[in-house]
Design an enzyme around this catalytic site. Sequence first.
Site, PDB file in Angstrom:
ATOM      1  N   ARG A 125       0.898  -1.169   0.000  1.00  0.00           N
ATOM      2  CA  ARG A 125       0.000   0.000   0.000  1.00  0.00           C
ATOM      3  C   ARG A 125       0.919   1.196   0.000  1.00  0.00           C
ATOM      4  O   ARG A 125       1.649   1.446   0.951  1.00  0.00           O
ATOM      5  CB  ARG A 125      -0.910  -0.024   1.235  1.00  0.00           C
ATOM      6  CG  ARG A 125      -1.727   1.254   1.467  1.00  0.00           C
ATOM      7  CD  ARG A 125      -2.714   1.537   0.341  1.00  0.00           C
ATOM      8  NE  ARG A 125      -3.562   2.693   0.632  1.00  0.00           N
ATOM      9  CZ  ARG A 125      -3.253   3.948   0.281  1.00  0.00           C
ATOM     10  NH1 ARG A 125      -2.124   4.212  -0.363  1.00  0.00           N
ATOM     11  NH2 ARG A 125      -4.079   4.940   0.566  1.00  0.00           N
ATOM     12  N   HIS A 128       1.966   7.149   1.661  1.00  0.00           N
ATOM     13  CA  HIS A 128       0.897   8.143   1.570  1.00  0.00           C
ATOM     14  C   HIS A 128       0.627   8.768   2.936  1.00  0.00           C
ATOM     15  O   HIS A 128       1.193   8.353   3.942  1.00  0.00           O
ATOM     16  CB  HIS A 128      -0.393   7.475   1.054  1.00  0.00           C
ATOM     17  CG  HIS A 128      -1.030   6.558   2.061  1.00  0.00           C
ATOM     18  ND1 HIS A 128      -0.539   5.307   2.342  1.00  0.00           N
ATOM     19  CD2 HIS A 128      -2.109   6.714   2.890  1.00  0.00           C
ATOM     20  CE1 HIS A 128      -1.284   4.723   3.271  1.00  0.00           C
ATOM     21  NE2 HIS A 128      -2.247   5.563   3.631  1.00  0.00           N
ATOM     22  N   HIS A 130      -2.814  11.229   5.056  1.00  0.00           N
ATOM     23  CA  HIS A 130      -4.195  11.702   4.904  1.00  0.00           C
ATOM     24  C   HIS A 130      -4.632  12.528   6.095  1.00  0.00           C
ATOM     25  O   HIS A 130      -3.904  12.649   7.089  1.00  0.00           O
ATOM     26  CB  HIS A 130      -5.159  10.538   4.643  1.00  0.00           C
ATOM     27  CG  HIS A 130      -4.818   9.276   5.384  1.00  0.00           C
ATOM     28  ND1 HIS A 130      -4.945   9.159   6.739  1.00  0.00           N
ATOM     29  CD2 HIS A 130      -4.335   8.083   4.946  1.00  0.00           C
ATOM     30  CE1 HIS A 130      -4.573   7.932   7.107  1.00  0.00           C
ATOM     31  NE2 HIS A 130      -4.180   7.260   6.037  1.00  0.00           N
ATOM     32  N   GLU A 134      -5.510   7.066  11.586  1.00  0.00           N
ATOM     33  CA  GLU A 134      -5.778   5.713  11.086  1.00  0.00           C
ATOM     34  C   GLU A 134      -5.468   4.682  12.164  1.00  0.00           C
ATOM     35  O   GLU A 134      -4.334   4.559  12.617  1.00  0.00           O
ATOM     36  CB  GLU A 134      -4.910   5.447   9.845  1.00  0.00           C
ATOM     37  CG  GLU A 134      -4.954   4.008   9.336  1.00  0.00           C
ATOM     38  CD  GLU A 134      -4.069   3.812   8.104  1.00  0.00           C
ATOM     39  OE1 GLU A 134      -4.105   4.685   7.221  1.00  0.00           O
ATOM     40  OE2 GLU A 134      -3.350   2.802   8.029  1.00  0.00           O
ATOM     41  N   HIS A 173       2.972   7.186   5.885  1.00  0.00           N
ATOM     42  CA  HIS A 173       3.170   5.788   6.256  1.00  0.00           C
ATOM     43  C   HIS A 173       3.050   4.881   5.036  1.00  0.00           C
ATOM     44  O   HIS A 173       2.627   5.312   3.953  1.00  0.00           O
ATOM     45  CB  HIS A 173       2.163   5.375   7.336  1.00  0.00           C
ATOM     46  CG  HIS A 173       0.731   5.713   7.026  1.00  0.00           C
ATOM     47  ND1 HIS A 173       0.195   6.958   7.255  1.00  0.00           N
ATOM     48  CD2 HIS A 173      -0.275   4.971   6.498  1.00  0.00           C
ATOM     49  CE1 HIS A 173      -1.068   6.968   6.894  1.00  0.00           C
ATOM     50  NE2 HIS A 173      -1.394   5.777   6.417  1.00  0.00           N
ATOM     51  N   GLU A 196     -10.620   6.095   1.664  1.00  0.00           N
ATOM     52  CA  GLU A 196      -9.374   5.383   1.374  1.00  0.00           C
ATOM     53  C   GLU A 196      -8.917   5.595  -0.070  1.00  0.00           C
ATOM     54  O   GLU A 196      -7.740   5.467  -0.388  1.00  0.00           O
ATOM     55  CB  GLU A 196      -9.571   3.886   1.663  1.00  0.00           C
ATOM     56  CG  GLU A 196      -8.511   2.954   1.120  1.00  0.00           C
ATOM     57  CD  GLU A 196      -7.102   3.219   1.674  1.00  0.00           C
ATOM     58  OE1 GLU A 196      -6.988   3.788   2.764  1.00  0.00           O
ATOM     59  OE2 GLU A 196      -6.138   2.854   0.969  1.00  0.00           O
ATOM     60  N   HIS A 310     -25.588  -1.937  28.388  1.00  0.00           N
ATOM     61  CA  HIS A 310     -24.654  -0.878  28.777  1.00  0.00           C
ATOM     62  C   HIS A 310     -24.753   0.250  27.771  1.00  0.00           C
ATOM     63  O   HIS A 310     -25.460   0.145  26.769  1.00  0.00           O
ATOM     64  CB  HIS A 310     -23.226  -1.431  28.807  1.00  0.00           C
ATOM     65  CG  HIS A 310     -22.683  -1.769  27.441  1.00  0.00           C
ATOM     66  ND1 HIS A 310     -23.020  -2.929  26.765  1.00  0.00           N
ATOM     67  CD2 HIS A 310     -21.852  -1.086  26.600  1.00  0.00           C
ATOM     68  CE1 HIS A 310     -22.416  -2.946  25.597  1.00  0.00           C
ATOM     69  NE2 HIS A 310     -21.704  -1.847  25.460  1.00  0.00           N
ATOM     70  N   HIS A 312     -22.182   3.943  26.307  1.00  0.00           N
ATOM     71  CA  HIS A 312     -20.882   4.613  26.335  1.00  0.00           C
ATOM     72  C   HIS A 312     -21.100   6.117  26.438  1.00  0.00           C
ATOM     73  O   HIS A 312     -21.677   6.713  25.532  1.00  0.00           O
ATOM     74  CB  HIS A 312     -20.080   4.270  25.082  1.00  0.00           C
ATOM     75  CG  HIS A 312     -19.908   2.795  24.901  1.00  0.00           C
ATOM     76  ND1 HIS A 312     -18.916   2.084  25.522  1.00  0.00           N
ATOM     77  CD2 HIS A 312     -20.652   1.886  24.225  1.00  0.00           C
ATOM     78  CE1 HIS A 312     -19.045   0.795  25.227  1.00  0.00           C
ATOM     79  NE2 HIS A 312     -20.099   0.654  24.428  1.00  0.00           N
ATOM     80  N   GLU A 317     -20.168   4.091  19.098  1.00  0.00           N
ATOM     81  CA  GLU A 317     -19.460   2.807  18.959  1.00  0.00           C
ATOM     82  C   GLU A 317     -19.576   2.308  17.521  1.00  0.00           C
ATOM     83  O   GLU A 317     -20.671   2.092  17.014  1.00  0.00           O
ATOM     84  CB  GLU A 317     -20.082   1.780  19.913  1.00  0.00           C
ATOM     85  CG  GLU A 317     -19.564   0.357  19.707  1.00  0.00           C
ATOM     86  CD  GLU A 317     -20.121  -0.621  20.743  1.00  0.00           C
ATOM     87  OE1 GLU A 317     -20.336  -0.214  21.898  1.00  0.00           O
ATOM     88  OE2 GLU A 317     -20.352  -1.795  20.389  1.00  0.00           O
ATOM     89  N   HIS A 356     -27.434  -0.605  24.848  1.00  0.00           N
ATOM     90  CA  HIS A 356     -27.360  -1.735  23.931  1.00  0.00           C
ATOM     91  C   HIS A 356     -26.834  -2.984  24.622  1.00  0.00           C
ATOM     92  O   HIS A 356     -26.257  -2.921  25.705  1.00  0.00           O
ATOM     93  CB  HIS A 356     -26.516  -1.404  22.698  1.00  0.00           C
ATOM     94  CG  HIS A 356     -25.131  -0.899  22.974  1.00  0.00           C
ATOM     95  ND1 HIS A 356     -24.882   0.355  23.452  1.00  0.00           N
ATOM     96  CD2 HIS A 356     -23.912  -1.483  22.839  1.00  0.00           C
ATOM     97  CE1 HIS A 356     -23.579   0.530  23.598  1.00  0.00           C
ATOM     98  NE2 HIS A 356     -22.964  -0.584  23.244  1.00  0.00           N
TER      99      HIS A 356
HETATM  100 MN    MN Z   1      -3.297   5.297   5.476  1.00  0.00          MN
HETATM  101 MN    MN Z   2     -20.891  -1.130  23.612  1.00  0.00          MN
END
Ligand code: MN
Ligand code: MN
Length: 418
Positions: A125, A128, A130, A134, A173, A196, A310, A312, A317, A356
């Site tokens: 890959r 590059h 961005h 990531e 990277h 991407e 639970h 967050h 998520e 959830h």
């Molecule tokens: Mn990348």
């Molecule tokens: Mn969760």
Amino acid sequence: MNPMSRRGLLTTSAVGSLLAGAATRVQAQTFGNPDLPPQGAINAQNPRSLVDPGPQNPALAGQFPAAQSPPATDVGGLPQNWASFNNSPKRIQNGGWARQVTQADFALSETISGVNMRLTAGGIRELHWHLAGEWAYMSYGNCRVTVFDEQSRMYVSDVKEGDIWFFPAGLPHSLQGTGSDGCEFILAFDDGKANEFNTLLVTDWLAHTPPEILAENFGIPADSFSKIPLQNRWIFQGRVPGDLTLDQAAVRGPNGAPPYPFTFTLAGLKPVKQTKGGEVRIADSTNFTMSKSIAAALVTIHPGGLREMHWHPNADEWQYWLKGKGRLGVFDTGPNAKTTDFNPGDIGYVKRNHGHYIKNTGNTDLQMLEVFRSDHFADISLSDWLAHTPPEMVAQTLNVDVATIARFPKNKPAMMPE
Ligand code: MN
Ligand code: MN
């Protein structure tokens, strides 16, 4: 309408008898069947209510039993929280492929954009960078990563299945498949709009810079660059790299290596929770210092187990489903409740603070990733909260006696049974 004439009307036709049934059920909200008007297959006294004359695609529909027949507790219209790499088009080149699910494909996914990539042994890959940070999880094989920081320090490392990496936004990277069969992995960008197929590629920049500027910039004759690719490479087949220590020695500079690693072993961690129902491993900036904008949990739920109810408080998520099958139940104010089935390669999304749970619906271990745009993992357990609330308060609210409340789990099990 008086009671006599109402009875007379309803007994005069078949339609009337169905309406009478519905009227009876309106009086009979029950535990597990709370809605008015009643909904769910359990309320369909006329069996023809359950028929779907079509058109149908049974292979696809069969993947979603909870959508075909939602539990009677489901209500309202929460937006679609399922997406998948399984139907995302692969951009294939010699050396590997990638496919993505961004917010353009999956409206709910505001904070994370997902990529699934495969690199052959030697597949590269391209170098590059961005705009987004990531994060990645290795789902197969072996890969060599390089990343360069703003203090001229190069980091080169090898990763294997169960490892993760984090490259902060803007740091350049590269990735290369190694070993006998390269690798496959999942990328999570910390921006739902990240693409991407639209990263800044070193080949694109060189091809689109005047040769005399290249000559001056690098201090060599312009014709040194006469064979550079005029189209970007993005993914291409390269040669399998040599030993890691050779690459590391080749890039050693006066500023040394970066102070913190950009890679981390998530699957090799000791679980932070381990119960009969499953286990959880967590990587965030508290143990993986570099991961400043992504926190993640690797969750294993054994057959019959439940990732407890639970939410967050700090972030949405984003889920990637690795193995097994399961069912996600989501709750929001309204009330709104939605149940969705997931299989390997699927993506789920739960908004911050939406309650959830996840039930393993298969007969093998379910493994999935919970990924958050945050520097730390945080969750609130429903049973933990209620077990630590004054018992009289809970007893009066839920109409459950104090002795029963005392049996709730007290230490946030994450996975049930304890
Ligand atoms: Mn990348
Ligand atoms: Mn969760």
